[in-house]
Design an enzyme around this catalytic site. Sequence first.
Site, PDB file in Angstrom:
ATOM      1  N   LEU A 193       0.396  -1.337  -0.093  1.00 25.60           N
ATOM      2  CA  LEU A 193       0.237   0.428   0.085  1.00 25.60           C
ATOM      3  C   LEU A 193       0.940   1.050   0.361  1.00 25.60           C
ATOM      4  CD1 LEU A 193      -2.974  -0.761   2.175  1.00 25.60           C
ATOM      5  CD2 LEU A 193      -2.770  -1.227   0.300  1.00 25.60           C
ATOM      6  N   GLY A 194       2.128   0.955   0.673  1.00 23.92           N
ATOM      7  CA  GLY A 194       2.476   2.572   0.738  1.00 23.92           C
ATOM      8  C   GLY A 194       3.888   1.901   1.142  1.00 23.92           C
ATOM      9  N   GLY A 196       7.025   4.350   3.728  1.00 22.58           N
ATOM     10  CA  GLY A 196       6.873   5.600   4.766  1.00 22.58           C
ATOM     11  C   GLY A 196       8.561   5.150   5.598  1.00 22.58           C
ATOM     12  N   GLY A 197       8.862   6.457   6.251  1.00 23.65           N
ATOM     13  CA  GLY A 197      10.359   6.356   7.283  1.00 23.65           C
ATOM     14  C   GLY A 197      10.257   5.826   8.388  1.00 23.65           C
ATOM     15  N   PHE A 198       8.814   4.558   8.584  1.00 24.32           N
ATOM     16  CA  PHE A 198       8.638   4.531   9.466  1.00 24.32           C
ATOM     17  C   PHE A 198       8.830   2.292   9.615  1.00 24.32           C
ATOM     18  CE2 PHE A 198       7.314   7.651  12.132  1.00 24.32           C
ATOM     19  CZ  PHE A 198       8.313   7.801  13.009  1.00 24.32           C
ATOM     20  N   GLY A 199       8.607   2.375   8.164  1.00 28.75           N
ATOM     21  CA  GLY A 199       8.227   0.880   7.490  1.00 28.75           C
ATOM     22  C   GLY A 199       7.497   0.553   6.035  1.00 28.75           C
ATOM     23  N   VAL A 201       4.177  -0.930   4.294  1.00 26.67           N
ATOM     24  CA  VAL A 201       2.343  -0.571   4.685  1.00 26.67           C
ATOM     25  C   VAL A 201       1.779  -2.234   3.813  1.00 26.67           C
ATOM     26  CG1 VAL A 201       0.252  -0.561   4.717  1.00 26.67           C
ATOM     27  CG2 VAL A 201       2.526   0.769   5.688  1.00 26.67           C
ATOM     28  N   LYS A 215       1.652  -2.708   9.110  1.00 25.10           N
ATOM     29  CA  LYS A 215       3.117  -1.950   8.435  1.00 25.10           C
ATOM     30  C   LYS A 215       4.148  -3.201   9.295  1.00 25.10           C
ATOM     31  CE  LYS A 215       3.517   2.415   9.557  1.00 25.10           C
ATOM     32  NZ  LYS A 215       3.952   3.165   8.528  1.00 25.10           N
ATOM     33  N   ASP A 310       5.998  13.510  11.904  1.00 20.21           N
ATOM     34  CA  ASP A 310       6.060  13.499  10.389  1.00 20.21           C
ATOM     35  C   ASP A 310       4.789  13.815   9.812  1.00 20.21           C
ATOM     36  OD1 ASP A 310       7.032  12.536   8.622  1.00 20.21           O
ATOM     37  OD2 ASP A 310       6.887  10.169   8.365  1.00 20.21           O
TER      38      ASP A 310
END
Length: 478
Positions: A193-194, A196-199, A201, A215, A310
Amino acid sequence: MESFSRTSPQDWELGDRTGGCSKNTPLDCNGNRSSTDVFQPIARVTLPYGPQSLQHAPANRSECEWACLTNCSCTAYSYHDSKCSVWQGELFSVNKDDGIEISSEYTLYIRLAAGDVPSSTRDSKRKPAAGAVIAASVISFGLLMLMLLLVILRNRFNWCGMSSQATNQGNVGVVAFRYADLGRATKNFSVKLGAGGFGTVFKGVLSDLTSVAVKRLEGARQGEKQFRAEVSALGLIQHINLVKLVGFCCHGDKRLLVYEHMCNGSLDSHLFQSNGTVLNWSTRYQIAIGVARGLSYLHQSCRECIIHCDIKPENVLLDESFVPKIADFGLASVIGRDFSRVLTTFRGTTGYLAPEWLSGVAITSKVDVYSFGMVLIEIISGRRNASVVHTSSNDHVTFFPVQAINKLHEGDVQSLVDPELHGDFNLDEVERVCNVACWCIQDNELERPTMGEVVRVLKGLMELDMPPMPRLLAAITT
């Protein structure tokens, strides 16, 4: 409430309310006989921290109430969407729906001594049937046996958890999942799905056909015990504008979080992608208010202030009614990330970072205010702030937020509005959003409003003067 008194009036006079309030009359609880206590409903409040779930859910509110009444430690209960939660001991962070910053449809039933409740309320309460007493005893014994069995199985197979529900209340509580189950739910993490900075998804479907977003965290440094503690704390945070945390899994060095799935994706897909749904102005305005409410709750209404760090359109998710929900809140503490290193580990979010990240000063909730201001400008324009704007003279490139402040000063904010709206917008609301956005992105964090003040401005309950041009923003465009 009339049934309570301030524990320390002197501290309250000084603005220190940490001592809270205490009941005027002690509760009547004796294990050898039925309690005469009754429950006072408090409508439209956020539920307190630390709910205790009932593994075998009561069939109705009366059974939920009886389960609380027969437990001498139980001080309150809530019954919502056929789910019963009870609280023991002190009640923390109960906030009344004010229609501005805090929104809640929950009703909390607080346990009081019979003498502290009006007689009309007492008379309306029915004594639970004797059969309910027997049923409660059987359920309690069965729950004890089930918990013992799960502990034995967990120690034997070293599971990270098997559907062991921490709590069963609406927006609170988390479920522990096995890694293999999440692998099946996500088709071996194949539908992305996407990221980001944390992982990263992934989309998933649980065995009960519930759609979720899984996630997979990257760079998590927490041990299992601390990770569970942090996740459990996040599971207690509830707000209509925050994404619900469904569960988690810790398998070896892998850390995963399971969230409710938002069918309309993230805000950026509707603002910036040509194939996204064009959001009308009314929807954009309600999204702005919703995100502001969610941030205000994180900053001011939680037991401890939670700084998101964020805020960006990618972290604003939209449900089936385009109600905004903030994602990824609290993850810096979950993965054990040091705030001093966040700047170097976040990906692609520099356009939303406040100047404090570069100056090395202490980070406060005002970094979220700055980021939110940048998001507001993008909601108005339907374009990335980082994109360039060419002026008619000598093809000079300007950072879009600077242009927004200039147009605000010139009284020409309508020229900033997304052309996809074709002029269909409320000019007063656009001016209000632009004005508060330009205050949010001031260089000095002390000049920025709090998120509570932002909510009031957007709701038309507070006005701000014309903001000055931030010197740092102006400098980077010259």
